[in-house]
Design a protein around this motif. Structure first.
Motif, PDB file in Angstrom:
ATOM      1  N   GLY A  57       1.315  42.416  16.500  1.00  0.00           N
ATOM      2  CA  GLY A  57       2.114  42.659  15.628  1.00  0.00           C
ATOM      3  C   GLY A  57       3.609  41.881  15.765  1.00  0.00           C
ATOM      4  N   GLY A  58       4.597  42.288  14.930  1.00  0.00           N
ATOM      5  CA  GLY A  58       5.816  41.534  14.821  1.00  0.00           C
ATOM      6  C   GLY A  58       6.585  41.664  16.164  1.00  0.00           C
ATOM      7  N   GLY A  59       6.486  42.747  16.849  1.00  0.00           N
ATOM      8  CA  GLY A  59       7.010  43.134  18.232  1.00  0.00           C
ATOM      9  C   GLY A  59       6.334  42.576  19.442  1.00  0.00           C
TER      10      GLY A  59
ATOM     11  N   VAL B 290      -0.669  55.320  17.502  1.00  0.00           N
ATOM     12  CA  VAL B 290      -0.701  54.531  16.382  1.00  0.00           C
ATOM     13  C   VAL B 290       0.507  53.598  16.306  1.00  0.00           C
ATOM     14  CG1 VAL B 290      -0.598  54.617  13.770  1.00  0.00           C
ATOM     15  CG2 VAL B 290      -1.769  56.380  15.064  1.00  0.00           C
ATOM     16  N   VAL B 291       0.215  52.371  16.271  1.00  0.00           N
ATOM     17  CA  VAL B 291       1.545  51.353  16.435  1.00  0.00           C
ATOM     18  C   VAL B 291       1.798  51.141  14.902  1.00  0.00           C
ATOM     19  CG1 VAL B 291       2.366  49.322  17.247  1.00  0.00           C
ATOM     20  CG2 VAL B 291       0.771  50.307  18.325  1.00  0.00           C
ATOM     21  N   VAL B 292       3.192  51.718  14.317  1.00  0.00           N
ATOM     22  CA  VAL B 292       3.758  51.491  12.965  1.00  0.00           C
ATOM     23  C   VAL B 292       4.602  50.423  12.792  1.00  0.00           C
ATOM     24  CG1 VAL B 292       4.630  52.774  11.170  1.00  0.00           C
ATOM     25  CG2 VAL B 292       3.052  53.879  12.897  1.00  0.00           C
ATOM     26  N   GLY B 293       4.674  49.677  11.802  1.00  0.00           N
ATOM     27  CA  GLY B 293       5.489  48.700  11.444  1.00  0.00           C
ATOM     28  C   GLY B 293       5.790  47.409  12.713  1.00  0.00           C
TER      29      GLY B 293
ATOM     30  N   TYR C 186       8.859  48.297  17.590  1.00  0.00           N
ATOM     31  CA  TYR C 186       8.125  48.961  18.285  1.00  0.00           C
ATOM     32  C   TYR C 186       8.204  48.427  19.831  1.00  0.00           C
ATOM     33  CZ  TYR C 186       4.320  45.672  18.016  1.00  0.00           C
ATOM     34  OH  TYR C 186       3.472  44.729  17.687  1.00  0.00           O
ATOM     35  N   PRO C 187       8.348  49.451  20.859  1.00  0.00           N
ATOM     36  CA  PRO C 187       8.552  48.956  22.260  1.00  0.00           C
ATOM     37  C   PRO C 187       7.290  47.930  22.666  1.00  0.00           C
ATOM     38  CG  PRO C 187       8.590  51.068  22.225  1.00  0.00           C
ATOM     39  CD  PRO C 187       8.265  50.726  20.807  1.00  0.00           C
ATOM     40  N   SER C 188       7.543  46.703  23.191  1.00  0.00           N
ATOM     41  CA  SER C 188       6.428  45.581  23.514  1.00  0.00           C
ATOM     42  C   SER C 188       6.680  45.119  24.866  1.00  0.00           C
ATOM     43  CB  SER C 188       6.511  44.495  22.306  1.00  0.00           C
ATOM     44  OG  SER C 188       7.884  44.084  22.584  1.00  0.00           O
ATOM     45  N   VAL C 189       5.515  44.614  25.529  1.00  0.00           N
ATOM     46  CA  VAL C 189       5.629  43.945  26.903  1.00  0.00           C
ATOM     47  C   VAL C 189       6.225  42.951  26.804  1.00  0.00           C
ATOM     48  CG1 VAL C 189       4.368  43.275  28.648  1.00  0.00           C
ATOM     49  CG2 VAL C 189       3.451  45.110  27.024  1.00  0.00           C
TER      50      VAL C 189
END
Length: 216
Positions: free
Chosen positions: A37-39, A153-156, A159-162
């Motif tokens: 994802g983008g994050g 469910v990872v939305v958009g 979101y918190p990322s590693v």
């Protein structure tokens, strides 16, 4: 071989071993889960660590509706969601559909902000929710929470990322990386250690019997 020549050779061997290890590590990373994802890679905070059928976050972005099966094989029986983790766009509707396997199940938001109601084992039962807020939305099956029947469910893209360089214990096989690739790292450490140990011995005790006979 003189001491100086040996040191040059040892340095070459160690450098070559390290390069091989780096190449192997890069290949292993490339073979792993490329989504994010983008994050970046989602930070589930250990939520999925005991979910037996979790291997990667499935990408369903671009779809208005996504179906999650309730009661797929995992966690010792039909006590899992399929897939347990997914990427979706903001505004996507997730539909949970019961398979009729594994006894009674339900779907409950991590913070109890939504629920499908009492558990049921009836095949064809559905429950849906539209996710309008970006982030990681975690949920579970109340009767089987203790055995790892959980999902996310990872939305958009927000979101918190590693974070890059963070050390997160991961099962290599869960990442889809052939376990043999990780032997390269072990071989690298052993090769460099052996070279350094031999170099130390030579510096401390002088030339080997086979290297005597010439000037340094």
């Amino acid at each position: 071989m003189h001491r100086r020549e040996f040191l040059r050779s040892a340095g070459t061997v160690a450098g070559g071993t390290a390069a091989a290890g780096a190449a192997g590590s890069a290949a292993a990373a490339e073979d792993g889960d490329g989504g994010g994802g983008g994050g970046g890679q989602p930070d589930y905070g250990g939520w999925l660590s005991d979910v037996g059928n979790f291997s990667a976050t499935e990408d369903y972005r671009g779809q208005d509706e996504v179906t999650v099966e309730v009661g797929v094989e995992g966690n010792g029986d039909y006590w899992a969601f399929g897939p347990p983790a997914m990427y979706v766009d903001t505004g996507t509707t997730v539909i949970w559909e019961w398979t009729g396997q594994g006894g009674g199940h339900n779907v409950v938001g991590e913070n109890d902000d939504y629920s499908s109601g009492p558990s049921t084992g009836e095949a064809g039962t559905t429950f849906e929710r539209t996710f309008d807020e970006a982030g990681i939305h975690k949920y579970y099956c109340d009767p089987h929470l203790s055995v790892g029947m959980k999902g996310a469910v990872v939305v958009g893209d927000d979101y918190p990322s590693v974070s890059a360089g963070a050390s997160t214990p991961v099962n290599p096989e869960h990442m889809g990386v052939p376990i043999q690739a990780h032997y390269v790292g072990i071989a690298t450490v052993l090769g460099i250690s052996a070279s350094l140990a031999f170099t130390f011995y030579l510096l401390k005790y002088g030339e080997t019997p086979h290297s005597k006979g010439g000037s340094d």
